[in-house]
Design a protein around this motif. Structure first.
Motif, PDB file in Angstrom:
ATOM      1  N   THR A  49       0.849  30.966  43.230  1.00 46.39           N
ATOM      2  CA  THR A  49      -0.386  31.679  43.543  1.00 46.39           C
ATOM      3  C   THR A  49      -1.507  31.269  42.590  1.00 46.39           C
ATOM      4  OG1 THR A  49       0.821  33.601  44.365  1.00 46.39           O
ATOM      5  CG2 THR A  49      -1.467  33.966  43.719  1.00 46.39           C
ATOM      6  N   VAL A  50      -2.687  31.026  43.155  1.00 47.98           N
ATOM      7  CA  VAL A  50      -3.868  30.672  42.367  1.00 47.98           C
ATOM      8  C   VAL A  50      -4.964  31.678  42.686  1.00 47.98           C
ATOM      9  CG1 VAL A  50      -5.616  28.914  41.880  1.00 47.98           C
ATOM     10  CG2 VAL A  50      -3.280  28.219  42.463  1.00 47.98           C
ATOM     11  N   THR A  51      -5.639  32.158  41.655  1.00 51.73           N
ATOM     12  CA  THR A  51      -6.768  33.063  41.888  1.00 51.73           C
ATOM     13  C   THR A  51      -7.899  32.702  40.946  1.00 51.73           C
ATOM     14  OG1 THR A  51      -7.423  35.383  42.177  1.00 51.73           O
ATOM     15  CG2 THR A  51      -6.072  34.864  40.261  1.00 51.73           C
ATOM     16  N   SER A  52      -9.111  33.146  41.299  1.00 51.34           N
ATOM     17  CA  SER A  52     -10.299  32.815  40.517  1.00 51.34           C
ATOM     18  C   SER A  52     -10.830  34.048  39.799  1.00 51.34           C
ATOM     19  CB  SER A  52     -11.385  32.251  41.442  1.00 51.34           C
ATOM     20  OG  SER A  52     -12.609  32.107  40.753  1.00 51.34           O
ATOM     21  N   VAL A  53     -11.247  33.842  38.564  1.00 52.30           N
ATOM     22  CA  VAL A  53     -11.952  34.876  37.802  1.00 52.30           C
ATOM     23  C   VAL A  53     -13.371  34.343  37.619  1.00 52.30           C
ATOM     24  CG1 VAL A  53     -11.986  36.244  35.683  1.00 52.30           C
ATOM     25  CG2 VAL A  53      -9.798  35.466  36.633  1.00 52.30           C
ATOM     26  N   PRO A  54     -14.264  34.640  38.557  1.00 45.33           N
ATOM     27  CA  PRO A  54     -15.567  33.971  38.619  1.00 45.33           C
ATOM     28  C   PRO A  54     -16.504  34.319  37.479  1.00 45.33           C
ATOM     29  CG  PRO A  54     -15.468  35.733  40.229  1.00 45.33           C
ATOM     30  CD  PRO A  54     -14.104  35.625  39.641  1.00 45.33           C
TER      31      PRO A  54
END
Length: 278
Positions: free
Chosen positions: A106-111
């Motif tokens: 799983t990959v997620t972004s912390v913008p």
């Protein structure tokens, strides 16, 4: 359960642009993968982040990428950070993201901050459609190809450049794109931030007399659709009406339809084409 890769944006200059979420994630993950650990340690110390750190950069992105993926598959959470801004944009982060997806991680972004977007919204140029080119290629042939493509680009263009190469790049852009509007953004979010709205020609004159300092982002206006139509019309007007008709008829287009297309190309009525053919 596999861990998660967090793509954590960091400030591009002003440390106050660090988000609360980014600080929390960087404290909670098991490992931080940083483009330059010597640079990033200053940021981590400022926010009292004690998480272990490892290097992940252009020259070890494949070998280290596999090691990071193995850690993620073992259930470890990892945060990826770049020297400044959002990882994955013009840096090796995109390779790690690809490897994670292939491994089912799983990959997620912390913008957060991104220099290209910050410059674009400061530029005063159209923001609805834009093309991000990052740094122009250093290879001469590849650079030539990219500049040729940009010459016909209708979207606003965003290019990164180092101060010692800025004048050379501005001259190349002027030669290939013509005298377009440009906003030269420097030292974004920092004390001496500037957004210099000018033209490519005037920018060349200015930086020939004033040494540029600080990392730069160039935001350049795209070619207008009116310019494209005028260039196309000039191309067609070099042909006779008969040659223009023949161009379409060779493609299997009927005489009647070809007359409509020729009239449209030349910006005249179909009756005018009919009379010219007579």
């Amino acid at each position: 359960m596999a861990g998660t890769l967090f793509l954590c944006a960091t400030p591009i200059g002003n440390l106050e642009d660090m988000t609360f979420r980014a600080v929390r994630i960087l404290k909670e993950v098991d490992m931080i993968a940083a483009e330059d650990t010597r640079n990033s340690i200053k940021l981590l110390n400022h926010f009292e982040i004690r998480t272990p750190m490892t290097s992940y950069h252009e020259y070890n992105k494949i070998e280290k990428g596999h090691k990071l993926v193995d850690m993620l598959l073992d259930g470890k959470d990892i945060a990826l950070i770049t020297d400044a801004g959002t990882p994955g944009i013009s840096d090796p982060g995109e390779e790690l993201v690809r490897m994670c997806y292939e491994a089912g991680v799983t990959v997620t972004s912390v913008p957060g901050a991104a220099a290209c977007i910050t410059a674009l919204i400061l530029s005063g140029l159209s923001t609805r459609r834009f093309a991000f080119e990052a740094f122009l290629p250093s290879d001469k042939k590849e650079r030539r190809e990219v500049l040729d493509q940009l010459a016909g680009e209708t979207r606003t263009m965003v290019i990164y450049e180092a101060p010692h190469r800025l004048l050379k790049t501005l001259r190349e852009l002027l030669e290939n794109l013509g005298n377009r509007k440009v906003t030269v953004c420097r030292e974004l979010t920092k004390k001496h931030e500037t957004a210099f709205a000018t033209t490519l020609e005037d920018a060349c004159i200015y930086y020939d007399e004033n040494e540029p300092k600080g990392e730069c982002v160039l935001v350049i206006e795209g070619k207008s659709r009116q310019e494209i139509r005028e260039e196309a019309r000039a191309q067609w007007e070099e042909m006779t009406v008969e040659e223009h008709m023949e161009y379409y008829k060779k493609q299997g287009i009927s005489r009647k339809e070809a007359m409509k297309m020729v009239a449209k190309d030349r910006g005249v009525g179909k009756r005018d084409i009919y009379k010219a053919l007579l």
